[in-house]
Enzyme design. Structure first.
Site, PDB file in Angstrom:
ATOM      1  N   SER A  87       0.859  -1.327  -0.125  1.00 43.25           N
ATOM      2  CA  SER A  87       0.036  -0.064   0.054  1.00 43.25           C
ATOM      3  C   SER A  87       0.932   1.170   0.013  1.00 43.25           C
ATOM      4  O   SER A  87       1.567   1.446  -0.935  1.00 43.25           O
ATOM      5  CB  SER A  87      -0.764  -0.100   1.221  1.00 43.25           C
ATOM      6  OG  SER A  87      -1.662   0.968   1.372  1.00 43.25           O
ATOM      7  N   HIS A 146      -7.939  -4.656   0.610  1.00 48.58           N
ATOM      8  CA  HIS A 146      -6.614  -4.047   0.462  1.00 48.58           C
ATOM      9  C   HIS A 146      -5.721  -4.291   1.606  1.00 48.58           C
ATOM     10  O   HIS A 146      -4.628  -4.385   1.455  1.00 48.58           O
ATOM     11  CB  HIS A 146      -7.030  -2.682   0.666  1.00 48.58           C
ATOM     12  CG  HIS A 146      -5.645  -1.667   0.358  1.00 48.58           C
ATOM     13  ND1 HIS A 146      -5.086  -1.526  -0.817  1.00 48.58           N
ATOM     14  CD2 HIS A 146      -4.912  -0.860   1.314  1.00 48.58           C
ATOM     15  CE1 HIS A 146      -4.032  -0.787  -0.634  1.00 48.58           C
ATOM     16  NE2 HIS A 146      -3.904  -0.232   0.347  1.00 48.58           N
TER      17      HIS A 146
END
Length: 436
Positions: free
Chosen positions: A209, A401
């Site tokens: 990320s 995510h």
């Protein structure tokens, strides 16, 4: 007299500054580490106290033995040897690196063959990598394979809340985004590891990320670091973000000049310092139990459990460790990327990061069910850098995510392929198999 004083000083130092096996710490280093430990203790104690008065669910989770443990404490419980290293960036921030010592190098851990640096994602910390416990966590898999594993902590999280002159509660301390992490934090970490190991051997890098974003900033603005790294593996990288879903998309229209009312709700320095999304906002944009919807990271990424998780111990660790802290400016910077469709500097849409300077061989992971790092956006990033290896797409597995790092199936869906890239990704005859 001087010799007598030196002898007395040495004795006092030995009492208050314990020796470690690998190196003698300076008093300054010891004090810095104690400050970091105290910051973590204050952080989790305040969180626990606040949660106890607001939510019975949190109160019951506090009884889970590992819920309030720091990264070093968790690693120790997992049977691992770990070191903490405090470093200083060029702009004065004090950061903590955590190092997992390989079991295969009992006699000389400083000079293990391969070094790997792991950088956590948005609002995360080094704890993210080991929340899965002693059997499934990526750092332990890497360590057992012989890697010297280092884990970063970005400025603003609870392991890296310090500055040589700026108080942590000042506005000036929180005026940073992932841009500064790439320009200052990562160079400081890489330089420190190379110097400590007295080695010019290239370092492997895994970024999740925001950890991927920071690497792209570093390599595009300081291209010489392309030569210091061997391979980059980016899990759910955030750079181009035109196709995102969820609450972060709602913030994009206000990301350049956020109104006072918004900043009052989410914080104008640290992002949601209470670690709780306001209930009205959570209920409006999130479907699920309030204990998950009110968690800022789960709220933004859509990583809300569809049913009550089976592993209560894991959820207790997760909710007490995540989020680990970050700046509102970082969230606003990502909002600007969503709005512009470009990968650019904070508040400067026309000043894009020159991704053609990213020469490092890079492999990327994405998921068809990731709200933030969508498959089309990651594919665009893949074609924007100079030396891509592969884009590995995970479809139909409901991988959000955050679950690239701590998902219950990460050790099956993500980590084996990651290890394959580390071992074979630079081979000319490496066969690409880019979907699962």
């Amino acid at each position: 007299m001087s010799n007598s004083f030196d002898g007395l000083f040495s004795k006092v130092k030995n009492i208050f500054v314990p020796r470690v096996r690998d190196a003698q710490k300076s008093i300054e280093q010891y004090i810095l580490e104690e400050r970091i430990k105290q910051a973590f203790n204050d952080f989790v104690e305040k969180t626990a106290a606040d949660a106890d008065t607001e939510s019975p669910e949190y109160a019951s989770m506090k009884s889970e033995p590992t819920a309030l443990m720091s990264t070093p404490q968790l690693a120790t419980i997992h049977g691992r040897r770990i070191e903490s290293h405090v470093i200083k960036t060029r702009d004065g921030y004090l950061l903590t690196l955590h190092r997992i010592l390989s079991k295969h190098n009992q006699n000389d851990t400083k000079f293990s063959n391969e070094t790997i640096l792991l950088h956590h994602g948005l609002l995360g910390s080094s704890a993210d990598w080991i929340l899965l416990g002693p059997e499934k966590s990526l750092p332990y898999i890497l360590s057992d394979a012989g890697y010297d594993v280092w884990m970063t902590n970005a400025r603003g999280n609870y392991y890296s809340r310090g500055h040589k002159s700026k108080p942590v509660n000042s506005r000036s301390y929180w005026r940073f985004t992932f841009q500064e992490m790439g320009e200052y934090d990562l160079p400081a970490a890489i330089d420190y590891v190379r110097t400590l190991k007295n080695s010019t051997k290239k370092i492997n890098y895994v970024g999740h990320s925001m950890g991927a974003t920071a690497l792209l900033v570093l390599l595009s603005t300081a291209p010489r670091y392309n030569q210091y790294l061997r391979i980059g593996i980016l899990l759910a990288p955030l750079a181009f973000m035109s196709n995102i879903q969820g609450p972060l998309k709602i913030l994009t229209s206000m990301s350049t000049d956020p109104p006072d009312q918004l900043l009052k709700a989410i914080g104008d320095t640290e992002f949601v310092p209470s670690r709780k999304i306001p209930k009205m906002m959570a209920s409006k944009f999130c479907k699920g139990a309030n204990i998950y919807c009110s968690n800022p990271l789960l709220f933004l990424t859509g990583s809300i459990p569809e049913q009550e998780p089976q592993d209560a111990s894991f959820m207790a660790r997760l909710l007490y460790h995540v989020p680990a802290g970050g700046s509102t400016d970082t969230i606003m910077h990502y909002g600007q990327l969503v709005k512009s469709g470009k990968f650019h500097r904070f508040g400067r849409v026309k000043s894009e990061f020159p991704l053609n300077q990213v020469k490092l061989p890079i492999a990327m992971f994405s998921s068809s069910t990731d709200w933030l790092a969508t498959v089309p956006d990651v594919l665009r990033l893949y074609f924007s850098i100079s030396n891509p290896i592969d884009h590995y797409v995970i479809r139909g597995q409901n991988l959000s995510h955050t679950e690239f790092v701590w998902g219950s199936e990460a050790n099956v869906l993500v980590f084996p392929k990651l290890m394959d890239y580390l071992e074979n990704g630079l081979n000319v005859n490496f066969v690409k198999a880019n979907e699962v």
